[in-house]
Design an enzyme around this catalytic site. Structure first.
Site, PDB file in Angstrom:
ATOM      1  N   HIS A   1       0.808  -1.230   0.000  1.00  0.00           N
ATOM      2  CA  HIS A   1       0.000   0.000   0.000  1.00  0.00           C
ATOM      3  C   HIS A   1       0.840   1.279   0.000  1.00  0.00           C
ATOM      4  O   HIS A   1       0.670   2.162  -0.835  1.00  0.00           O
ATOM      5  CB  HIS A   1      -0.874   0.070   1.260  1.00  0.00           C
ATOM      6  CG  HIS A   1      -1.700  -1.122   1.540  1.00  0.00           C
ATOM      7  ND1 HIS A   1      -2.882  -1.388   0.901  1.00  0.00           N
ATOM      8  CD2 HIS A   1      -1.528  -2.130   2.431  1.00  0.00           C
ATOM      9  CE1 HIS A   1      -3.419  -2.505   1.382  1.00  0.00           C
ATOM     10  NE2 HIS A   1      -2.613  -2.969   2.312  1.00  0.00           N
TER      11      HIS A   1
HETATM   12  C1  BDR Z   1      -2.553   0.756   5.663  1.00  0.00           C
HETATM   13  O1  BDR Z   1      -2.688   0.292   7.009  1.00  0.00           O
HETATM   14  C2  BDR Z   1      -1.475  -0.267   7.453  1.00  0.00           C
HETATM   15  O2  BDR Z   1      -1.676  -1.559   7.926  1.00  0.00           O
HETATM   16  C3  BDR Z   1      -0.510  -0.247   6.292  1.00  0.00           C
HETATM   17  O3  BDR Z   1       0.785   0.102   6.717  1.00  0.00           O
HETATM   18  C4  BDR Z   1      -1.078   0.784   5.352  1.00  0.00           C
HETATM   19  O4  BDR Z   1      -0.573   2.069   5.618  1.00  0.00           O
HETATM   20  C5  BDR Z   1      -3.371  -0.127   4.760  1.00  0.00           C
HETATM   21  O5  BDR Z   1      -4.701  -0.086   5.145  1.00  0.00           O
END
Ligand code: BDR
Ligand code: CA
Length: 314
Positions: free
Chosen positions: A240
């Protein structure tokens, strides 16, 4: 090449945060002015230690790290241990950090870096938006030298912590709401985009064979992919936070539409939902460029190439 874009990465490492940080370090198109940490995937103490550990791994303890908010603006902290484990960075074996964060609070550090930058700074928050909301409230004058804020967070049509909400916005919805309505240009890289660009086994094995930094990323992936396999049946993991960094250095990698985004801060059911006015039902002025699609092969090739270019500390 034109001058590098000055950026500040606000993060909560976190597997994909760590990879986003490596991408920023490996990219000559960017000048990383510093890293700030926030509580999210794990407690502030752990996310800060993890940022330092990643910088030390690649011999970059010179990049300053400033620790910020240890809890959301108005709620109890919810951590993402179910995805990132007890340390926040489970998987690869990493020593405890030898370096320390700077003495300044992240919010003051961000303000100082922004105000002293000769060129407007791009903020890349990839954790809960607590630090950025505080920055915009306490140092409003800094906003004038912020080029834009490229957020990893939210979603148009899905959730990963609840059916309605993405983790970063869910953890601190009040902060996210303030950032979207701040008047500073915002780009939102949400789950609809990041779930289209999975790091697959072929990428992982390529990285594992490429050297120590590639091996580190492969081991992060080995742990991180488990949640995505069990929850979605994905064969690979979305990285992400690295998508937000990639969109800064390769604008256009993510397709966006200019729309109004609001954040649900009221209901229990939809806490932290980013309500994107995709079909312009409200008549409200757009306040964000919202990611809708991504050139996934280009993103993954860029990410792998850049990770492969990094050397471990001597
Ligand atoms: C986001 O939430 C976290 O778990 C990850 O680092 C990312 O920034 C994804 O939903
Ligand atoms: Ca994150």
């Amino acid at each position: 090449m034109s001058e590098p874009i000055p950026i500040l990465l606000d993060c909560d490492p976190g597997h994909d945060d760590a990879i986003a940080l490596l991408l920023a370090l490996a990219s000559p198109e960017l000048e990383l002015l510093g890293v700030t940490t926030v509580a999210g995937n794990q407690t502030l103490e752990k996310t800060t230690a993890n940022a330092l550990r990643v910088l030390e791994l690649v011999g970059r303890p010179d990049v300053p790290v400033a620790a910020g908010a240890d809890r959301p603006l108005a709620r109890e902290l919810v951590v993402g241990a179910y995805v990132h484990g007890e340390s926040g960075l489970e998987g690869p074996a990493l020593p405890a950090p030898a370096s320390r964060p700077v003495a300044q609070h992240a919010v003051d550090f961000l303000a100082e870096r922004i105000l002293t930058s000769a060129r407007p700074v791009t903020l890349v928050p990839v954790g809960p938006l607590t630090n950025v909301a505080l920055l915009l409230a306490r140092h409003r004058e800094a906003a004038a030298n912020v080029e834009r804020i490229v957020i990893m967070g939210g979603a148009i049509a899905e959730g990963n912590v609840t059916p309605a909400a993405e983790f970063n916005v869910y953890v601190d919805p009040e902060a996210a709401w303030r950032v979207f309505r701040s008047g500073v240009p915002v780009t939102m890289i949400g789950l609809d985009v990041t779930h289209k660009a999975l790091m697959m086994p072929a990428h992982v094995e390529r990285l594992r064979a490429s050297g120590a930094v590639g091996r580190f990323v492969a081991e992060l992936h080995d742990y991180f992919v488990r949640f995505h396999r069990e929850t979605y049946g994905f064969e690979g993991a979305p990285i992400h936070d690295a998508v937000a960094v990639a969109q800064v250095l390769r604008p256009g990698l993510v397709e966006t539409v200019h729309r109004h985004v609001d954040v649900d801060r009221e209901s229990e059911l939809c806490r932290g939902r980013t309500v994107v006015d995709l079909w312009r039902r409200t008549g409200k002025e757009p306040n964000a460029d919202v990611g809708t699609d991504i050139d996934a092969p280009a993103f993954l090739e860029l990410l792998c190439e850049r990770i492969e270019s990094l050397e471990p500390a001597k």
